[in-house]
Design a protein around this motif. Structure first.
Motif, PDB file in Angstrom:
ATOM      1  N   ILE A 134     -35.547 -23.311 -23.770  1.00  0.00           N
ATOM      2  CA  ILE A 134     -36.374 -24.497 -23.988  1.00  0.00           C
ATOM      3  C   ILE A 134     -35.987 -25.095 -25.329  1.00  0.00           C
ATOM      4  N   LEU A 135     -35.471 -26.309 -25.318  1.00  0.00           N
ATOM      5  CA  LEU A 135     -35.119 -27.032 -26.542  1.00  0.00           C
ATOM      6  C   LEU A 135     -36.249 -27.998 -26.858  1.00  0.00           C
ATOM      7  N   MET A 136     -36.914 -27.790 -28.005  1.00  0.00           N
ATOM      8  CA  MET A 136     -38.051 -28.627 -28.356  1.00  0.00           C
ATOM      9  C   MET A 136     -37.871 -29.209 -29.758  1.00  0.00           C
ATOM     10  N   PRO A 137     -37.068 -30.265 -29.887  1.00  0.00           N
ATOM     11  CA  PRO A 137     -36.947 -30.953 -31.170  1.00  0.00           C
ATOM     12  C   PRO A 137     -38.250 -31.692 -31.519  1.00  0.00           C
ATOM     13  N   ASP A 138     -38.401 -31.974 -32.775  1.00  0.00           N
ATOM     14  CA  ASP A 138     -39.595 -32.655 -33.282  1.00  0.00           C
ATOM     15  C   ASP A 138     -39.463 -34.168 -33.122  1.00  0.00           C
ATOM     16  N   SER A 139     -40.529 -34.813 -32.650  1.00  0.00           N
ATOM     17  CA  SER A 139     -40.689 -36.283 -32.727  1.00  0.00           C
ATOM     18  C   SER A 139     -39.691 -37.076 -31.888  1.00  0.00           C
ATOM     19  N   VAL A 140     -39.301 -36.576 -30.723  1.00  0.00           N
ATOM     20  CA  VAL A 140     -38.377 -37.317 -29.861  1.00  0.00           C
ATOM     21  C   VAL A 140     -39.167 -38.212 -28.911  1.00  0.00           C
ATOM     22  N   GLY A 147     -44.064 -37.626 -29.506  1.00  0.00           N
ATOM     23  CA  GLY A 147     -43.203 -38.769 -29.766  1.00  0.00           C
ATOM     24  C   GLY A 147     -43.374 -39.286 -31.183  1.00  0.00           C
ATOM     25  N   GLN A 148     -43.173 -40.617 -31.364  1.00  0.00           N
ATOM     26  CA  GLN A 148     -43.143 -41.172 -32.715  1.00  0.00           C
ATOM     27  C   GLN A 148     -43.384 -42.675 -32.666  1.00  0.00           C
ATOM     28  N   GLU A 149     -44.172 -43.153 -33.604  1.00  0.00           N
ATOM     29  CA  GLU A 149     -44.296 -44.600 -33.807  1.00  0.00           C
ATOM     30  C   GLU A 149     -43.172 -45.041 -34.734  1.00  0.00           C
TER      31      GLU A 149
END
Length: 573
Positions: A215-221, A429-431
């Motif tokens: 499981i690849l879980m990068p931050d803020s994608v 996600g990200q604003e």
């Protein structure tokens, strides 16, 4: 004095390493920055020359550490502020547990008692023997250092004070006791959780479980900023090439929460409902625990701090690597250092691996700072205005992340026999400037929208064996439930409602804000936010905004001339 300060610093750290001699529950590692601060405190305690003050500080540390070391021995995880509140509100139950298990955990008293007996003895003998001249300045320095934590707790929420499994237990104690003292001591619970029916897990024994689950879980994608997700820039050339060859499956994901510290525990424990505190504590559906029971060797590999391991089931992780383990490597290579770490691991016959990356977290340009000067595809310097520069830097960071994702698939395919599942999503996600908003930690569509992308491999090149749930929208809870199924488990959740999801705020252990999310044909309807304390399952949905499904694999435009980004809202209608 310098030598004595070094000796007492070693003693302040010793309880962790003594405990590690008899149990693997204590996973503390040395943090150079923290060791230096602790040395400064030790030195100031010597230089103040006041035994009463030294004994007061040591007694405070000893009290906190008695509870901390005992808790780690019995429970397997560091204390949280919530655990501290239970120590006083559930005294009888804790007393019964201590009485029945003391024979198994008595070495905790030695791990704690030996270093603190020496600390009291060394300081009290040394201050009098060396006739150290008294000074108020070192005393004030100690008060300021230790007082900075309670002062910070006034304005920060509990997530900022959660313990890290790989941190020094004294470091964790100072954090959680500071938060408890300022925000919780003498108060009732901030919120009573809704009355949920308990989850149950049953073993189904799948016909052919995958040998490797990554499981690849990068931050803020953000899913709509991926070329593979239909974005007008080709930010994911490697994933797009895999898609073109028919090697990927994808769907629009719904993040569990707006922040990493809350999203990870919800995801790894496969929890859907807001305020389901019992499921968080019981770890009934914890993926690491169940993976271990299914015969997988479990890995947590992260370029972020070890405190991100809080709440994810760290006691069930066989191998963990975090930022604290390789700070120099990360500084030189960025998140690509992970690719080197993978090459040095001792793998099992089956492996369950979670890789947590920081690549797309602000400041975005730091992700690719170690790359060549011409790496950036879109301008990220002073020649463009702030909003454009930030947005471009984010897209460049996604390109950087795309290389890591593709390399991890290649490594997995080339170095492991048997079937594998590779899943890419994000914590949230990200604003990126829409409606003048930046960052996350808010209940908006751009923070809720995360990717769900899967790659698989079969030794016999047979037809597709594993398929994502047949849906345009897949929540973190649903993909967790599906992953458990691939390992041979069935999660029964009596509280689950068809076509209803939850998107939660960051205050996971408090009166948290959340949104009910209802599927409606090709879109999601996000109901207006409400608090856990006002939770009502069947309350009518008052729409706040909607989210559209993305055209996965439809790359409509490649921005090849490196011009500034044109604003484009994909998710909000």
């Amino acid at each position: 004095m310098v030598g004595l300060a070094i000796l007492t610093t070693i003693l302040l750290l010793a309880d962790d390493f003594l405990q590690q001699l008899y149990t693997a529950n204590n996973r503390a590692e040395l943090e150079l920055s923290y060791v230096f601060v602790l040395w400064v405190i030790s030195l100031c305690l010597w230089l103040c020359g006041r035994p009463w003050f030294v004994n007061l500080i040591l007694a405070l540390f000893a009290f906190m550490q008695l509870l901390q070391i005992s808790h780690i021995s019995y429970i397997g995880d560091p204390l949280t502020a919530i655990d501290i509140s239970k120590l006083f509100s559930e005294r009888h139950e804790i007393g019964v547990a201590i009485n029945s298990t003391f024979k198994d955990h008595w070495p905790a008293l030695l791990a704690w008692g030996i270093p603190y007996a020496f600390l009291f003895g060394v300081y009290n003998w040394g201050i009098r023997h060396f006739r150290i001249q008294r000074s108020w300045i070192p005393l004030i320095i100690v008060v300021l250092i230790l007082g900075s934590k309670p002062n910070r707790a006034i304005t920060r929420d509990m997530l900022a004070f959660m313990p890290g499994a790989a941190r020094s237990s004294l470091h964790n104690s100072i954090n959680v006791f500071s938060y408890y003292a300022v925000r919780m001591m003498g108060r009732d619970k901030t919120v009573e959780g809704p009355d949920y029916a308990p989850y149950t897990i049953s073993r189904t024994e799948p016909v052919d479980p995958p040998e490797n689950i990554w499981i690849l879980m990068p931050d803020s994608v953000r899913s709509d900023r991926l070329g593979i997700g239909g974005y007008h820039r080709d930010t994911t050339p490697h994933l797009s090439a895999l898609w073109a060859r028919g090697e990927l499956q994808a769907a629009q994901g719904i993040a569990a929460s707006v922040a990493t510290g809350s999203s990870l525990p919800l995801f790894m424990n496969v929890i859907a409902e807001p305020g389901n505190f019992q499921a968080l504590e019981d770890r009934t559906a914890n993926m690491f625990r169940l993976a271990q029971e299914a015969g997988y060797k479990t890995f947590w590999i992260s370029t972020q701090e070890s405190k991100m391991m809080n709440g994810i089931g760290s006691r069930y992780i066989d191998v963990h690597i975090t930022e604290e383990d390789n700070p120099i490597d990360l500084n030189m290579k960025g998140d690509k250092a992970v690719l080197d770490w993978l090459k040095t691991q001792t793998w099992g016959e089956r492996n369950f691996v979670v890789i947590n990356l920081r690549s797309t977290h602000s400041p975005y340009e730091e992700a690719y700072a170690a790359e060549d000067e011409d790496f950036a595809r879109w301008p990220d310097g002073a020649e463009v205005d702030y909003d454009t520069r930030m947005s471009n830097a984010y897209d460049n960071a996604v390109v950087y992340l795309d290389e890591i994702l593709a390399s991890s698939i290649e490594f997995l395919s080339d170095n492991f026999d048997g079937d594998h599942l590779w899943l890419f999503t994000s914590d949230h996600g990200q604003e990126l400037g829409e409606d003048k908003l930046w960052g996350h930690n808010r209940l908006t569509a751009n923070v809720a929208g995360v990717p769900i992308v899967m790659h698989q491999k079969h030794d016999d090149d047979s037809a597709i064996r594993y398929r994502l749930p047949d849906a345009q929208f897949i929540s973190h809870y649903e993909i967790g439930q599906w992953l458990l199924g691939t390992m041979g488990y069935e999660l029964d959740n009596p509280n689950q409602q068809q076509s209803v999801h939850y998107f939660q705020g960051e205050k996971l252990h408090e009166d948290n804000l959340y949104m009910r999310v209802v599927e409606n044909e090709n879109s999601l309807v996000f109901c207006r936010p409400t608090l856990v304390s006002r939770h009502a399952r069947n309350e009518a949905c008052r729409p706040d905004f909607t989210m559209q499904a993305l055209p996965w694999g439809d790359i409509r435009l490649v921005d090849s001339d490196r011009t500034a980004i044109e604003g484009k809202k994909v998710l909000i209608r």
